[in-house]
Motif scaffolding. Structure first.
Motif, PDB file in Angstrom:
ATOM      1  N   UNK A  42       0.841  -1.195   0.000  1.00 11.76           N
ATOM      2  CA  UNK A  42       0.000   0.000   0.000  1.00 11.76           C
ATOM      3  C   UNK A  42       0.879   1.249   0.000  1.00 11.76           C
ATOM      4  N   UNK A  43       0.318   2.359  -0.405  1.00 13.36           N
ATOM      5  CA  UNK A  43       1.039   3.625  -0.425  1.00 13.36           C
ATOM      6  C   UNK A  43       1.403   4.023   0.994  1.00 13.36           C
ATOM      7  N   UNK A  44       2.523   4.718   1.122  1.00 15.89           N
ATOM      8  CA  UNK A  44       2.985   5.181   2.426  1.00 15.89           C
ATOM      9  C   UNK A  44       3.224   6.676   2.362  1.00 15.89           C
ATOM     10  N   UNK A  81       9.282   6.042   7.118  1.00 12.99           N
ATOM     11  CA  UNK A  81       9.024   5.235   8.315  1.00 12.99           C
ATOM     12  C   UNK A  81       7.781   4.371   8.130  1.00 12.99           C
ATOM     13  N   UNK A  82       6.738   4.967   7.534  1.00 16.67           N
ATOM     14  CA  UNK A  82       5.511   4.211   7.289  1.00 16.67           C
ATOM     15  C   UNK A  82       5.764   3.093   6.269  1.00 16.67           C
ATOM     16  N   UNK A  83       6.526   3.380   5.234  1.00 21.48           N
ATOM     17  CA  UNK A  83       6.853   2.348   4.239  1.00 21.48           C
ATOM     18  C   UNK A  83       7.625   1.199   4.889  1.00 21.48           C
ATOM     19  N   UNK A  84       8.574   1.536   5.755  1.00 21.84           N
ATOM     20  CA  UNK A  84       9.343   0.502   6.447  1.00 21.84           C
ATOM     21  C   UNK A  84       8.438  -0.358   7.321  1.00 21.84           C
ATOM     22  N   UNK A  85       7.502   0.279   8.031  1.00 21.15           N
ATOM     23  CA  UNK A  85       6.574  -0.470   8.879  1.00 21.15           C
ATOM     24  C   UNK A  85       5.703  -1.404   8.041  1.00 21.15           C
ATOM     25  N   UNK A  86       5.233  -0.923   6.893  1.00 24.64           N
ATOM     26  CA  UNK A  86       4.414  -1.746   6.008  1.00 24.64           C
ATOM     27  C   UNK A  86       5.199  -2.971   5.539  1.00 24.64           C
ATOM     28  N   UNK A 126      10.197   0.315  -9.946  1.00 24.73           N
ATOM     29  CA  UNK A 126       9.771   0.860 -11.221  1.00 24.73           C
ATOM     30  C   UNK A 126       8.311   1.237 -11.326  1.00 24.73           C
ATOM     31  N   UNK A 127       7.556   1.022 -10.261  1.00 25.92           N
ATOM     32  CA  UNK A 127       6.131   1.348 -10.289  1.00 25.92           C
ATOM     33  C   UNK A 127       5.647   1.611  -8.867  1.00 25.92           C
ATOM     34  N   UNK A 128       4.787   2.613  -8.722  1.00 27.40           N
ATOM     35  CA  UNK A 128       4.192   2.884  -7.411  1.00 27.40           C
ATOM     36  C   UNK A 128       3.397   1.663  -6.954  1.00 27.40           C
ATOM     37  N   UNK A 129       3.453   1.405  -5.635  1.00 21.77           N
ATOM     38  CA  UNK A 129       2.713   0.285  -5.073  1.00 21.77           C
ATOM     39  C   UNK A 129       3.502  -1.015  -5.036  1.00 21.77           C
ATOM     40  N   UNK A 130       4.770  -0.955  -5.414  1.00 20.94           N
ATOM     41  CA  UNK A 130       5.623  -2.149  -5.399  1.00 20.94           C
ATOM     42  C   UNK A 130       6.973  -1.810  -4.808  1.00 20.94           C
ATOM     43  N   UNK A 131       7.542  -2.780  -4.132  1.00 19.37           N
ATOM     44  CA  UNK A 131       8.912  -2.701  -3.640  1.00 19.37           C
ATOM     45  C   UNK A 131       9.590  -4.006  -4.009  1.00 19.37           C
ATOM     46  N   UNK A 132      10.904  -3.972  -4.082  1.00 17.34           N
ATOM     47  CA  UNK A 132      11.663  -5.186  -4.389  1.00 17.34           C
ATOM     48  C   UNK A 132      12.693  -5.401  -3.299  1.00 17.34           C
ATOM     49  N   UNK A 133      12.831  -6.650  -2.898  1.00 10.99           N
ATOM     50  CA  UNK A 133      13.863  -7.032  -1.946  1.00 10.99           C
ATOM     51  C   UNK A 133      14.980  -7.715  -2.714  1.00 10.99           C
ATOM     52  N   UNK A 134      16.211  -7.376  -2.350  1.00  9.11           N
ATOM     53  CA  UNK A 134      17.367  -7.895  -3.060  1.00  9.11           C
ATOM     54  C   UNK A 134      18.568  -7.925  -2.109  1.00  9.11           C
ATOM     55  N   UNK A 135      19.495  -8.811  -2.364  1.00 12.63           N
ATOM     56  CA  UNK A 135      20.753  -8.829  -1.620  1.00 12.63           C
ATOM     57  C   UNK A 135      21.579  -7.638  -2.092  1.00 12.63           C
ATOM     58  N   UNK A 136      21.943  -6.762  -1.165  1.00 18.66           N
ATOM     59  CA  UNK A 136      22.651  -5.529  -1.535  1.00 18.66           C
ATOM     60  C   UNK A 136      23.963  -5.805  -2.255  1.00 18.66           C
ATOM     61  N   UNK A 137      24.717  -6.788  -1.787  1.00 16.33           N
ATOM     62  CA  UNK A 137      26.006  -7.077  -2.419  1.00 16.33           C
ATOM     63  C   UNK A 137      25.811  -7.587  -3.847  1.00 16.33           C
ATOM     64  N   UNK A 138      24.788  -8.396  -4.055  1.00 17.30           N
ATOM     65  CA  UNK A 138      24.498  -8.888  -5.408  1.00 17.30           C
ATOM     66  C   UNK A 138      24.062  -7.739  -6.308  1.00 17.30           C
ATOM     67  N   UNK A 139      23.263  -6.813  -5.775  1.00 17.24           N
ATOM     68  CA  UNK A 139      22.825  -5.657  -6.548  1.00 17.24           C
ATOM     69  C   UNK A 139      24.013  -4.800  -6.964  1.00 17.24           C
TER      70      UNK A 139
END
Length: 167
Positions: free
Chosen positions: A36-38, A42-47, A139-152
């Motif tokens: 959901x939108x934040x 801080x709100x995005x992190x909590x979501x 790349x789009x509102x309403x989405x987040x991506x999780x990734x390994x930072x070192x791999x990124x």
């Protein structure tokens, strides 16, 4: 592959599809989540159930010559302009207006990521992102991506250095 992971979710998502295609082309594993939108970081992190510092902002930075770079900055930190200028070897850098950032990357603010950018600008990652799993724009509102930072960082060929300071 889920509907979201394939990039076929709601609304077509051209930016999200570019993001996923570039990640796949680089052999980078990403977990895409709809959220959901934040109203704040801080709100995005909590979501997302993570700390604000685990959200890494992809900031578009404009050079004096009109070219750009990406700065990957943990959410609980900000760019240190003197450090970044010294690293890049220039005396002037700035954050461009939203329309200029969109033209430079193909992404709206809040969705920006180096992955799938319409131009492959150089990437500078703050050393504080290393060694952990992070969330980045997808790349789009309403989405987040999780990734390994070192791999990124490796997949992007990013320069890793101390380029931030506490908020």
């Amino acid at each position: 592959m889920s509907e979201l992971a394939s990039g076929e979710g709601r609304g077509g998502g051209a930016g999200r599809k570019r993001f996923l295609a570039d990640a796949a082309a680089r052999g980078l594993a990403v977990d895409l989540v709809e959220r959901q939108a934040a109203a704040s970081l801080e709100e995005a992190a909590a979501i997302l159930g993570i700390r604000p510092g685990d959200i890494v902002k992809s900031l578009v930075v404009k050079r004096k010559d009109g070219s750009f770079l990406f700065a990957l900055v943990p959410g609980d930190r900000q760019i240190s302009w003197p450090k970044l200028r010294q690293l890049v070897g220039v005396n002037k850098l700035s954050l461009p207006p939203a329309d200029v950032a969109l033209a430079a990357t193909g992404y709206e603010r809040g969705t920006i990521t180096p992955l799938g950018s319409t131009t492959a600008w150089p990437v500078y990652a703050d050393a504080a992102v290393a060694g952990r799993r992070i969330s980045v724009g997808a790349g789009e509102h309403g989405y987040s991506a999780f990734v390994d930072a070192d791999a990124l960082v490796a997949a992007l060929g990013a320069v890793v250095a101390d380029i931030t300071e506490p908020l």
